[in-house]
Scaffold this motif. Structure first.
Motif, PDB file in Angstrom:
ATOM      1  N   GLY A   1      -0.440  52.986 -50.137  1.00 10.50           N
ATOM      2  CA  GLY A   1       0.247  53.525 -51.011  1.00 10.50           C
ATOM      3  C   GLY A   1      -0.477  54.287 -52.257  1.00 10.50           C
ATOM      4  O   GLY A   1      -0.377  54.741 -53.023  1.00 10.50           O
ATOM      5  N   ASP A   2      -0.073  52.650 -52.941  1.00  8.21           N
ATOM      6  CA  ASP A   2       0.106  52.962 -54.316  1.00  8.21           C
ATOM      7  C   ASP A   2      -1.772  51.676 -54.749  1.00  8.21           C
ATOM      8  O   ASP A   2      -2.666  52.551 -55.827  1.00  8.21           O
ATOM      9  CB  ASP A   2       0.651  51.647 -54.761  1.00  8.21           C
ATOM     10  CG  ASP A   2       2.148  51.803 -55.252  1.00  8.21           C
ATOM     11  OD1 ASP A   2       2.328  52.733 -54.976  1.00  8.21           O
ATOM     12  OD2 ASP A   2       2.718  51.091 -55.392  1.00  8.21           O
ATOM     13  N   ILE A   3      -2.561  51.983 -53.138  1.00  6.03           N
ATOM     14  CA  ILE A   3      -4.532  51.397 -53.821  1.00  6.03           C
ATOM     15  C   ILE A   3      -4.987  51.928 -52.871  1.00  6.03           C
ATOM     16  O   ILE A   3      -4.466  52.069 -51.348  1.00  6.03           O
ATOM     17  CB  ILE A   3      -4.503  50.152 -54.034  1.00  6.03           C
ATOM     18  CG1 ILE A   3      -3.713  49.301 -55.105  1.00  6.03           C
ATOM     19  CG2 ILE A   3      -6.015  49.158 -53.600  1.00  6.03           C
ATOM     20  CD1 ILE A   3      -3.608  47.993 -55.416  1.00  6.03           C
ATOM     21  N   ILE A   4      -6.129  52.760 -52.706  1.00  2.83           N
ATOM     22  CA  ILE A   4      -6.676  53.410 -51.261  1.00  2.83           C
ATOM     23  C   ILE A   4      -7.906  51.931 -51.568  1.00  2.83           C
ATOM     24  O   ILE A   4      -8.654  52.663 -52.553  1.00  2.83           O
ATOM     25  CB  ILE A   4      -6.817  54.583 -51.605  1.00  2.83           C
ATOM     26  CG1 ILE A   4      -5.397  55.453 -50.969  1.00  2.83           C
ATOM     27  CG2 ILE A   4      -7.876  54.447 -50.753  1.00  2.83           C
ATOM     28  CD1 ILE A   4      -6.029  57.395 -51.902  1.00  2.83           C
ATOM     29  N   VAL A   5      -7.842  51.516 -50.693  1.00  7.18           N
ATOM     30  CA  VAL A   5      -9.466  50.667 -50.581  1.00  7.18           C
ATOM     31  C   VAL A   5     -10.185  51.953 -49.745  1.00  7.18           C
ATOM     32  O   VAL A   5     -10.291  52.134 -48.710  1.00  7.18           O
ATOM     33  CB  VAL A   5      -9.480  49.247 -50.139  1.00  7.18           C
ATOM     34  CG1 VAL A   5     -10.473  48.492 -49.807  1.00  7.18           C
ATOM     35  CG2 VAL A   5      -8.016  48.830 -51.035  1.00  7.18           C
ATOM     36  N   HIS A   6     -11.918  51.098 -49.418  1.00  2.00           N
ATOM     37  CA  HIS A   6     -12.767  51.604 -48.876  1.00  2.00           C
ATOM     38  C   HIS A   6     -13.918  51.104 -49.019  1.00  2.00           C
ATOM     39  O   HIS A   6     -14.442  50.512 -50.046  1.00  2.00           O
ATOM     40  CB  HIS A   6     -13.332  53.307 -49.882  1.00  2.00           C
ATOM     41  CG  HIS A   6     -12.992  54.139 -49.595  1.00  2.00           C
ATOM     42  ND1 HIS A   6     -12.913  55.330 -48.958  1.00  2.00           N
ATOM     43  CD2 HIS A   6     -12.122  54.583 -50.800  1.00  2.00           C
ATOM     44  CE1 HIS A   6     -12.104  56.863 -49.484  1.00  2.00           C
ATOM     45  NE2 HIS A   6     -11.083  56.064 -50.496  1.00  2.00           N
ATOM     46  N   ILE A   7     -14.056  50.209 -47.765  1.00  5.26           N
ATOM     47  CA  ILE A   7     -15.278  49.220 -47.421  1.00  5.26           C
ATOM     48  C   ILE A   7     -16.342  50.161 -46.285  1.00  5.26           C
ATOM     49  O   ILE A   7     -15.950  50.183 -45.509  1.00  5.26           O
ATOM     50  CB  ILE A   7     -14.494  48.227 -46.677  1.00  5.26           C
ATOM     51  CG1 ILE A   7     -13.232  47.431 -47.143  1.00  5.26           C
ATOM     52  CG2 ILE A   7     -15.457  47.252 -46.131  1.00  5.26           C
ATOM     53  CD1 ILE A   7     -12.159  47.480 -47.071  1.00  5.26           C
ATOM     54  N   PHE A   8     -17.022  50.563 -47.292  1.00  9.18           N
ATOM     55  CA  PHE A   8     -18.816  51.088 -46.094  1.00  9.18           C
ATOM     56  C   PHE A   8     -19.586  50.360 -46.324  1.00  9.18           C
ATOM     57  O   PHE A   8     -20.505  48.659 -46.956  1.00  9.18           O
ATOM     58  CB  PHE A   8     -19.281  51.736 -47.537  1.00  9.18           C
ATOM     59  CG  PHE A   8     -18.928  53.208 -47.996  1.00  9.18           C
ATOM     60  CD1 PHE A   8     -18.592  53.848 -47.261  1.00  9.18           C
ATOM     61  CD2 PHE A   8     -17.544  52.858 -49.239  1.00  9.18           C
ATOM     62  CE1 PHE A   8     -17.857  54.903 -47.714  1.00  9.18           C
ATOM     63  CE2 PHE A   8     -16.936  54.078 -49.603  1.00  9.18           C
ATOM     64  CZ  PHE A   8     -17.198  55.104 -48.565  1.00  9.18           C
ATOM     65  N   ARG A   9     -20.256  49.747 -44.902  1.00  9.93           N
ATOM     66  CA  ARG A   9     -21.979  49.487 -45.054  1.00  9.93           C
ATOM     67  C   ARG A   9     -22.864  50.544 -46.303  1.00  9.93           C
ATOM     68  O   ARG A   9     -22.277  51.782 -46.646  1.00  9.93           O
ATOM     69  CB  ARG A   9     -22.653  49.605 -43.401  1.00  9.93           C
ATOM     70  CG  ARG A   9     -21.970  48.961 -42.572  1.00  9.93           C
ATOM     71  CD  ARG A   9     -22.465  49.337 -41.252  1.00  9.93           C
ATOM     72  NE  ARG A   9     -23.186  50.294 -40.621  1.00  9.93           N
ATOM     73  CZ  ARG A   9     -24.266  51.135 -41.129  1.00  9.93           C
ATOM     74  NH1 ARG A   9     -25.432  50.822 -41.360  1.00  9.93           N
ATOM     75  NH2 ARG A   9     -24.166  52.640 -40.765  1.00  9.93           N
ATOM     76  N   PRO A  10     -23.933  49.819 -47.173  1.00  5.77           N
ATOM     77  CA  PRO A  10     -24.461  50.176 -47.928  1.00  5.77           C
ATOM     78  C   PRO A  10     -24.716  51.883 -47.708  1.00  5.77           C
ATOM     79  O   PRO A  10     -24.515  52.559 -48.722  1.00  5.77           O
ATOM     80  CB  PRO A  10     -25.534  49.098 -48.038  1.00  5.77           C
ATOM     81  CG  PRO A  10     -25.172  47.869 -47.268  1.00  5.77           C
ATOM     82  CD  PRO A  10     -23.896  48.246 -46.372  1.00  5.77           C
ATOM     83  N   GLU A  11     -25.425  51.753 -46.151  1.00  3.81           N
ATOM     84  CA  GLU A  11     -25.903  53.191 -46.166  1.00  3.81           C
ATOM     85  C   GLU A  11     -25.189  54.763 -46.104  1.00  3.81           C
ATOM     86  O   GLU A  11     -25.517  55.264 -46.921  1.00  3.81           O
ATOM     87  CB  GLU A  11     -26.621  53.052 -44.555  1.00  3.81           C
ATOM     88  CG  GLU A  11     -27.880  52.234 -44.671  1.00  3.81           C
ATOM     89  CD  GLU A  11     -27.377  51.254 -44.650  1.00  3.81           C
ATOM     90  OE1 GLU A  11     -26.279  51.057 -44.198  1.00  3.81           O
ATOM     91  OE2 GLU A  11     -28.386  49.711 -44.523  1.00  3.81           O
TER      92      GLU A  11
END
Length: 110
Positions: free
Chosen positions: A78-88
Motif C-alpha cells: 500500500g505504502d511501499i511497492i517492492v520489486h524483486i527480480f532475477r538480474p536478467e
C-alpha cells in the motif's frame, strides 16, 4: 516501514537494492524498492523473508504476485511497492529507468 523492508532485503542478501521516494511524484505509493536475487530460488526466498518480516512488524496486509515463478516478485504493502527480480529480468524491464532514477534526487542505493 521502509526501514523494515530495507533491513529484510539486506538480511536476505538481496543485491543492488534501490529505493525511490515517490511521495512527490506519484499517488501510487510512498516508496518503490527494487532489488535483485541471484536465482529463482533466491528471489522467492528473499520475498518470503520480506513477507514474514512485514507481518512480524505489524504490516501483514501485503499483496503478492509472482512468488511461485521466482523471476519477478511484486509485493505491494500500500505504502511501499517492492520489486524483486532475477538480474536478467530486471535489466529487461529496467524499472529504474522508467522512474528516471538517474535523474532523481529522491532515490537511494543501498
Amino acid at each position: 516501514m521502509i526501514d523494515v523492508v530495507i533491513a529484510s532485503l539486506d538480511d536476505s542478501k538481496a543485491e543492488e537494492v534501490v529505493s525511490i521516494d515517490l511521495r512527490t511524484r506519484s499517488a501510487l505509493a510512498d516508496h518503490m524498492v527494487i532489488a535483485s536475487g541471484r536465482s529463482h530460488r533466491h528471489v522467492s526466498a528473499v520475498a518470503d523473508h520480506l513477507l514474514r518480516d512485514l507481518k512480524e512488524a505489524g504490516f501483514g496486509n501485503a499483496k503478492v504476485e509472482g512468488l511461485q515463478n521466482g523471476d519477478w516478485v511484486l509485493i505491494d504493502t500500500g505504502d511501499i511497492i517492492v520489486h524483486i527480480f532475477r538480474p536478467e529480468v530486471r535489466s529487461f524491464y529496467n524499472i529504474e529507468k522508467m522512474w528516471s532514477l538517474s535523474e532523481s534526487k529522491d532515490s537511494t542505493v543501498h
